[in-house]
Design a protein around this motif. Structure first.
Motif, PDB file in Angstrom:
ATOM      1  N   GLU A   1       8.676   4.693   0.055  1.00  0.00           N
ATOM      2  CA  GLU A   1       9.478   4.228  -1.075  1.00  0.00           C
ATOM      3  C   GLU A   1       8.751   3.213  -1.951  1.00  0.00           C
ATOM      4  OE1 GLU A   1      13.066   2.664   0.545  1.00  0.00           O
ATOM      5  OE2 GLU A   1      13.676   4.575   1.448  1.00  0.00           O
ATOM      6  N   ARG A   2       7.660   2.634  -1.446  1.00  0.00           N
ATOM      7  CA  ARG A   2       6.999   1.545  -2.155  1.00  0.00           C
ATOM      8  C   ARG A   2       5.763   1.966  -2.952  1.00  0.00           C
ATOM      9  NH1 ARG A   2       7.535  -3.518   0.514  1.00  0.00           N
ATOM     10  NH2 ARG A   2       9.588  -3.612   1.524  1.00  0.00           N
ATOM     11  N   PHE A   3       5.456   3.242  -3.034  1.00  0.00           N
ATOM     12  CA  PHE A   3       4.310   3.619  -3.860  1.00  0.00           C
ATOM     13  C   PHE A   3       4.516   3.145  -5.289  1.00  0.00           C
ATOM     14  CE2 PHE A   3       3.750   7.139  -0.629  1.00  0.00           C
ATOM     15  CZ  PHE A   3       2.598   6.588  -0.074  1.00  0.00           C
ATOM     16  N   LEU A   4       3.452   2.891  -6.001  1.00  0.00           N
ATOM     17  CA  LEU A   4       3.516   2.274  -7.322  1.00  0.00           C
ATOM     18  C   LEU A   4       4.230   3.117  -8.366  1.00  0.00           C
ATOM     19  CD1 LEU A   4      -0.150   0.961  -7.311  1.00  0.00           C
ATOM     20  CD2 LEU A   4       1.890  -0.487  -7.300  1.00  0.00           C
ATOM     21  N   VAL A   5       4.212   4.439  -8.194  1.00  0.00           N
ATOM     22  CA  VAL A   5       4.797   5.372  -9.159  1.00  0.00           C
ATOM     23  C   VAL A   5       5.916   6.143  -8.458  1.00  0.00           C
ATOM     24  CG1 VAL A   5       4.314   7.238 -10.783  1.00  0.00           C
ATOM     25  CG2 VAL A   5       2.502   5.592 -10.206  1.00  0.00           C
ATOM     26  N   PRO A   6       7.169   6.049  -8.931  1.00  0.00           N
ATOM     27  CA  PRO A   6       8.275   6.677  -8.212  1.00  0.00           C
ATOM     28  C   PRO A   6       8.088   8.166  -7.925  1.00  0.00           C
ATOM     29  CG  PRO A   6       9.145   5.160  -9.838  1.00  0.00           C
ATOM     30  CD  PRO A   6       7.664   5.215 -10.058  1.00  0.00           C
ATOM     31  N   CYS A   7       7.529   8.914  -8.879  1.00  0.00           N
ATOM     32  CA  CYS A   7       7.424  10.358  -8.656  1.00  0.00           C
ATOM     33  C   CYS A   7       6.420  10.713  -7.568  1.00  0.00           C
ATOM     34  CB  CYS A   7       7.101  11.090  -9.961  1.00  0.00           C
ATOM     35  SG  CYS A   7       5.376  11.003 -10.490  1.00  0.00           S
TER      36      CYS A   7
ATOM     37  N   LEU B   1       4.971   9.298 -15.247  1.00  0.00           N
ATOM     38  CA  LEU B   1       4.496   8.184 -14.438  1.00  0.00           C
ATOM     39  C   LEU B   1       5.080   6.889 -14.990  1.00  0.00           C
ATOM     40  CD1 LEU B   1       0.683   9.116 -14.383  1.00  0.00           C
ATOM     41  CD2 LEU B   1       2.489   9.998 -12.888  1.00  0.00           C
ATOM     42  N   ARG B   2       5.801   6.168 -14.157  1.00  0.00           N
ATOM     43  CA  ARG B   2       6.344   4.887 -14.588  1.00  0.00           C
ATOM     44  C   ARG B   2       6.371   3.932 -13.405  1.00  0.00           C
ATOM     45  NH1 ARG B   2      11.720   4.690 -13.108  1.00  0.00           N
ATOM     46  NH2 ARG B   2      12.637   6.677 -12.483  1.00  0.00           N
ATOM     47  N   PRO B   3       6.480   2.631 -13.666  1.00  0.00           N
ATOM     48  CA  PRO B   3       6.436   1.661 -12.563  1.00  0.00           C
ATOM     49  C   PRO B   3       7.614   1.800 -11.619  1.00  0.00           C
ATOM     50  CG  PRO B   3       6.043   0.594 -14.694  1.00  0.00           C
ATOM     51  CD  PRO B   3       6.534   1.987 -14.981  1.00  0.00           C
ATOM     52  N   ASN B   4       7.361   1.499 -10.376  1.00  0.00           N
ATOM     53  CA  ASN B   4       8.390   1.522  -9.348  1.00  0.00           C
ATOM     54  C   ASN B   4       8.999   0.127  -9.211  1.00  0.00           C
ATOM     55  OD1 ASN B   4       9.984   1.821  -7.090  1.00  0.00           O
ATOM     56  ND2 ASN B   4       8.378   2.677  -5.791  1.00  0.00           N
ATOM     57  N   PRO B   5      10.285  -0.044  -9.529  1.00  0.00           N
ATOM     58  CA  PRO B   5      10.910  -1.362  -9.373  1.00  0.00           C
ATOM     59  C   PRO B   5      10.825  -1.917  -7.954  1.00  0.00           C
ATOM     60  CG  PRO B   5      12.329   0.088 -10.659  1.00  0.00           C
ATOM     61  CD  PRO B   5      11.230   0.948 -10.097  1.00  0.00           C
TER      62      PRO B   5
END
Length: 205
Positions: A133-139, A169-173
């Motif tokens: 769940e903590r990877f930098l990119v949610p997808c 590709l977007r940041p993972n909160p």
């Protein structure tokens, strides 16, 4: 009715993802052998999975441009670096005939080294799924467990697969380390130029 239709669509996309990920023969071989390592909460994760799918989408060989193959496991009983290195040595021996790099990481000890290595604090994890769940990119938050032989592999994709197939590709909160995100996203886009980088933070769902 709409909710049922959405669920059916997600289930179909999950089946498609696993099927495509297994077109990479190295992913298939790792999942077949992974139980032999006897690791608790063990998953094949991230790049080797979603990059295989991106390769197929791009008309490339499924194994193209994949730098390594990552294994996550969770062993809170021994947080030592030596124990992790012993697991790595066993993984190296198990996959020695494959022309790839396989890296095994104990997710129970990531918080012990992450800040020193990457420059950002990292909360202790409670499972290998927490690590996914903590990877930098949610997808890119995907993992596959070998599962029961009769049922086949189990997919964990906490934020769904829509953005993965759309190339967003977007940041993972859950891991808002923006400089790391930017470097990672740019690295992906150099290899798959149809990907789209969206820098605004938001909900991963």
């Amino acid at each position: 009715m709409q909710r049922s239709s959405e669920h059916d669509g997600e289930a179909a996309l999950a089946r498609r993802f696993v099927s495509e990920a297994l077109q990479n023969p190295y992913n298939a071989a790792i999942l077949e052998r992974l139980p032999l390592l006897g690791l608790p909460d063990a998953w094949l994760v991230a790049g080797c999975l979603f990059q295989t799918v991106w390769n197929l989408h791009s008309g490339m060989a499924p194994t193209a441009r994949i730098k390594d193959y990552d294994l996550f496991y969770f062993d809170a009983a021994d947080l030592s670096e030596a124990a992790e290195q012993e697991v790595q040595a066993r993984a190296n021996a198990l996959f020695a005939d494959l022309p790839i790099t396989v890296e095994a990481k104990n997710q129970a000890r990531v918080h012990l080294w992450y800040e020193q290595w990457f420059g950002f604090p990292y909360q202790a994890l409670q499972s290998a799924r927490d690590g996914i769940e903590r990877f930098l990119v949610p997808c890119t938050c995907v993992g596959v467990h070998p599962g029961e032989q009769a049922l086949g592999p189990t997919l964990y994709a906490p934020y769904g697969l829509q953005e993965l197939y759309a190339g967003i590709l977007r940041p993972n909160p859950q891991c808002p380390h923006l400089p790391l995100f930017q470097a990672k996203a740019e690295s992906y886009r150099k290899r798959w130029n149809w990907l789209q980088i969206r820098e605004m933070a938001g909900s991963p769902r």
